[in-house]
Design an enzyme around this catalytic site. Structure first.
Site, PDB file in Angstrom:
ATOM      1  N   ASP A 466     -83.119 -44.226 103.435  1.00 25.48           N
ATOM      2  CA  ASP A 466     -83.502 -43.694 102.066  1.00 25.48           C
ATOM      3  C   ASP A 466     -84.523 -43.022 101.669  1.00 25.48           C
ATOM      4  OD1 ASP A 466     -82.468 -44.372  99.314  1.00 25.48           O
ATOM      5  OD2 ASP A 466     -84.480 -45.340  99.239  1.00 25.48           O
ATOM      6  N   GLU A 519     -81.355 -39.345 103.932  1.00 24.30           N
ATOM      7  CA  GLU A 519     -81.216 -38.711 102.492  1.00 24.30           C
ATOM      8  C   GLU A 519     -82.484 -38.017 102.087  1.00 24.30           C
ATOM      9  OE1 GLU A 519     -81.230 -40.573  97.719  1.00 24.30           O
ATOM     10  OE2 GLU A 519     -82.447 -41.355  99.530  1.00 24.30           O
TER      11      GLU A 519
END
Length: 792
Positions: A466, A519
């Site tokens: 993330d 990401e």
């Protein structure tokens, strides 16, 4: 409840003296824990809500046995440091040590009335020294095996002395920790149940280099850690204490004396299990799950992920079916995902987090699956069940930041430790959290080992990392003056780059078949390039640009789409710069962004048709696919972690349930055709696997392209984003013989809720040049639909 038999060599009188009832505490009925160590071999644990500074029950007078010879007076400096919890070497003072004329035994047992040493054929009472200290010199030539009988007002407990044990952590472990290269850090730090010197117990270790002292505290000490100071293991900053007879299920924390002398009580950064939030204690645990996925593990790496089918269903476990445990999810989730044909699930963060509304993205327990749905073994059972159903498991992993909770990582030992020492580098500007100090070897080790931990201990098949962009740039979300450049004057966070490269290289080396996914929302060069060629080393990258552009196009009324045609074609300009995943994730269906079907313009029929056509375009486009739960059946409301998907939309008693069930049927068919047709996935990262037929039909809102597998077999995908039927629409094709092209998927089919405008018969390729090709077919384009064709 009676104390355990102390020793086969102890006298009957000793055993009888140890058999004392322990009354329940007044707050609630206590629970017994097996062999709780320093508190005794059979004692009621403190209530979970007992204040951390609460004292045990007041002692009762008692005791027996001759007294030992008085010991030399305890050094006042040692006394003060032990009582203040700031002693670096408590084993040098406590426990048994040879002295002239015998063996000196000293114990620190606050609130005890007496302490007696039990040895072979003898029991010798120690002298009280005040402040909970007891000591005496035994007439023995060498240190004997011994236990302690500790008498309180309401209990006489026979226990092992934690201070008679050597360190339970090896020199190699300490060396690797010091080097920041301990790839199995979870086996060295934290609470590890084990047998040491022939005694069962738990080894407690914690990294706290700035601490003046550290003590273990837990329900087995009534949350008073005075009697359990840990020893420092040299320059590594690691503190250690083996507690005999403390076992699984025990609750614990670390009482840390900061550099300024104040104290803070912290959860274990390496805890493998935690209490259910909002409670914050760590729990001693060990793995007992017997894996049944050997075949899956042996073959998951047979084919590189970028050359394999990869269709992902993103799930927030706590809200997929609210209230289900890990084991209950294992009964439902694998079957549902398998029926839809997805190859993988991606779990939003399962690491422990205090605030459910963060969806798991503010982690405090990096090594513990959230206890909200069960134990770590229960989570293993869920992963095992998915594997046995043929479904891979990807987990969101959050090494970018952590929250400021004062019982967790923030200024863990009184100074910045896991976070950067420079406040400008430590504070994450967007989320009010703290960023890790990637330049510190121990911190990098903590994170790299954590990545391998999930893969090895829980058989996770992939890590979606993330917020990578926030890690890569020193000026991320910062204004001028709020950041300082790197040593070369740039804005790249070189420490974070090095960390990500090390993490990826380590994970791939240790865990064949595992994929890491970034990401990353910028144009950083080489995210999926191997580390030995200067890249970050990820296997895949989320294509945020494709997601943003394509959803912008779909939100336009069809009459206006021709002015935004390049929003759908621009992705092919850079499609092969990285190995991409095309995500429609949770972030796109919350906070006012609307659910996927609700983004579409027009009435309900047009919205559903656009939704279906968009999914068909997405599954045919180069790259892997990811769809968030609820979008597979065109849920119209935004996702809420409080109640999850609107499953009632699929209930046959609901008038419009057929509309939603039709979309779910389409998703299953998309995955079925996708998995069976290598042209749709085999050459995702190769330009030879794609060719435009017509990427410029802006006036028609049409996108037509060919996908090829490794043998050159094609699939023709045509997406039409206008609400009209187009007859006799001619497209160039590579096949010139009498072979026909058959429709293998049409998002306008009646079974999906469409108008059923179909191409029923094979379409013959004619020798009519079109779009630079010598042959072409004439087809009917349904309104707001995607159609796939293959040669007959």
């Amino acid at each position: 409840m009676t104390a355990r038999k102390p020793s086969r060599k102890a006298s009957r009188k000793t055993i009888e003296a140890a058999a004392v009832e322990v009354p329940p505490t007044p707050q609630r009925t206590p629970t017994e824990i097996t062999a709780p160590g320093a508190a005794g071999t059979s004692v009621a644990s403190a209530p979970r809500d007992r204040p951390a500074d609460a004292a045990p029950p007041r002692p009762r007078r008692g005791g027996a046995g001759p007294s030992a010879r008085p010991a030399p007076a305890l050094d006042e400096g040692d006394r003060g440091r032990l009582l203040a919890g700031e002693h670096h070497a408590p084993h040098d003072v406590l426990g048994a040590h040879p002295v002239p004329g015998g063996v000196l035994v000293r114990a620190l047992r606050p609130f005890a009335h007496s302490v007696t040493v039990l040895t072979t054929g003898a029991r010798v009472e120690l002298h009280p020294e005040g402040d909970g200290f007891f000591s005496g010199v035994l007439p023995a030539p060498t240190v004997p095996e011994y236990r302690l009988q500790v008498v309180y007002d309401d209990a006489a407990l026979e226990v092992e002395d934690p201070y008679r044990f050597l360190p339970a952590l090896g020199e190699l472990d300490l060396h690797l920790i010091g080097e920041g290269r301990h790839e199995e850090l979870w086996r060295a730090l934290g609470a590890v149940p084990m047998e040491h010197q022939g005694v069962a117990g738990t080894r407690f270790t914690v990294w706290a280099p700035n601490a003046r002292g550290v003590r273990v505290t837990g329900d087995f000490t009534y949350w008073d850690g005075t009697a359990l100071p840990m020893r420092s293991l040299g320059s590594t900053g690691v503190w250690e204490l083996f507690l005999p007879e403390v076992g699984e299920g025990a609750l614990y924390k670390f009482d840390i004396c900061r550099p300024d002398g104040s104290h803070t009580v912290r959860a274990d950064p390496m805890a493998r299990r935690t209490e259910v939030p909002p409670a914050t204690a760590s729990i001693v645990t060990a793995a007992h799950h017997e894996w049944q996925d050997a075949d899956w593990m042996a073959h998951r790496g047979d084919r590189p992920v970028h050359e394999a089918p990869f269709s992902v269903y993103e799930v927030h476990l706590a809200s997929w079916r609210p209230g289900l445990t890990y084991r209950q999810l294992a009964d439902q989730l694998p079957a549902y995902v398998k029926d839809l044909g997805f190859t993988h699930v991606e779990l939003m963060p399962v690491s422990e987090h205090p605030f459910g509304g963060s969806w798991g993205y503010q982690v405090t327990g990096f090594y513990a699956p959230t206890s909200r749905m069960g134990s770590p073994d229960d989570f293993r059972f869920l992963v095992d069940s998915l594997h046995r159903a043929g479904i891979g498991v990807i987990m969101d992993w959050v090494p970018a930041h952590f929250p400021r909770d004062d019982w967790a990582l923030a200024e863990f030992d009184g100074r910045p430790l896991y976070e950067h020492a420079d406040p400008r580098r430590a504070a994450h500007p967007d989320w009010g959290t703290l960023e890790f100090d990637y330049g510190r070897t121990e911190v990098r080790n903590f994170l790299v080992a954590n990545a391998t931990y999930w893969c090895e201990e829980f058989h996770i098949d992939g890590l979606r990392v993330d917020a990578v962009a926030s890690m890569l740039y020193l000026d991320y979300s910062r204004e001028d003056g709020q950041w300082s450049p790197n040593e070369f004057g740039g804005r790249e966070n070189l420490d974070a780059v090095s960390f990500l490269q090390e993490m990826n290289a380590t994970v791939y080396r240790r865990n064949p078949g595992v994929v890491t996914i970034a990401e990353e929302s910028t144009a950083w060069d080489g995210v999926t390039r191997p580390t030995d060629r200067g890249g970050l080393g990820f296997g895949l990258k989320w294509n945020m640009g494709w997601m943003h552009d394509s959803l912008l196009y779909m939100a336009k009324e069809p009459v206006h789409r021709k002015y935004h045609h390049d929003e759908m074609t621009f992705s092919m300009v850079y499609a092969y710069s990285e190995n991409y995943v095309l995500p429609v994730s949770h972030d796109e269906v919350v906070h006012g962004k609307q659910a996927l079907v609700a983004k579409m313009p027009g009435d309900w029929w047009q919205q559903r048709a656009d939704h279906r056509a968009y999914l068909g375009f997405m599954w045919a486009h180069p790259g892997k696919q990811l769809l968030f739960m609820g979008q597979e059946f065109a849920q119209g409301a935004e996702w809420s972690e409080a109640h999850g998907p609107d499953w009632w939309l699929l209930d046959p008693s609901y008038e419009a349930s057929g509309d939603h069930r039709g979309v779910r049927t389409l998703v299953g068919d998309l995955n079925a055709v996708y998995g069976a047709v290598p042209a749709l996935w085999q050459r995702d990262t190769s330009p030879e696997g794609f060719s435009w037929v017509d990427g410029g039909a802006a006036e028609d809102n049409v996108f037509a392209f060919l996908r090829y597998d490794a043998d050159g077999s094609p699939l023709l995908a045509v997406s039409h984003f206008s609400p009209v039927v187009r007859h006799d629409y001619r497209l160039g094709v590579p096949v010139t013989a009498a072979e026909g092209w058959v429709e293998v998927l049409n998002t306008d089919a009646a079974r999906y809720g469409g108008g059923d405008v179909r191409n029923e018969e094979p379409l013959k390729a004619e020798a009519v040049p079109a779009h630079g090709r010598p042959a072409s077919i004439s087809l009917t384009l349904p309104p707001l639909a995607t159609v796939w064709f293959r040669p007959a």
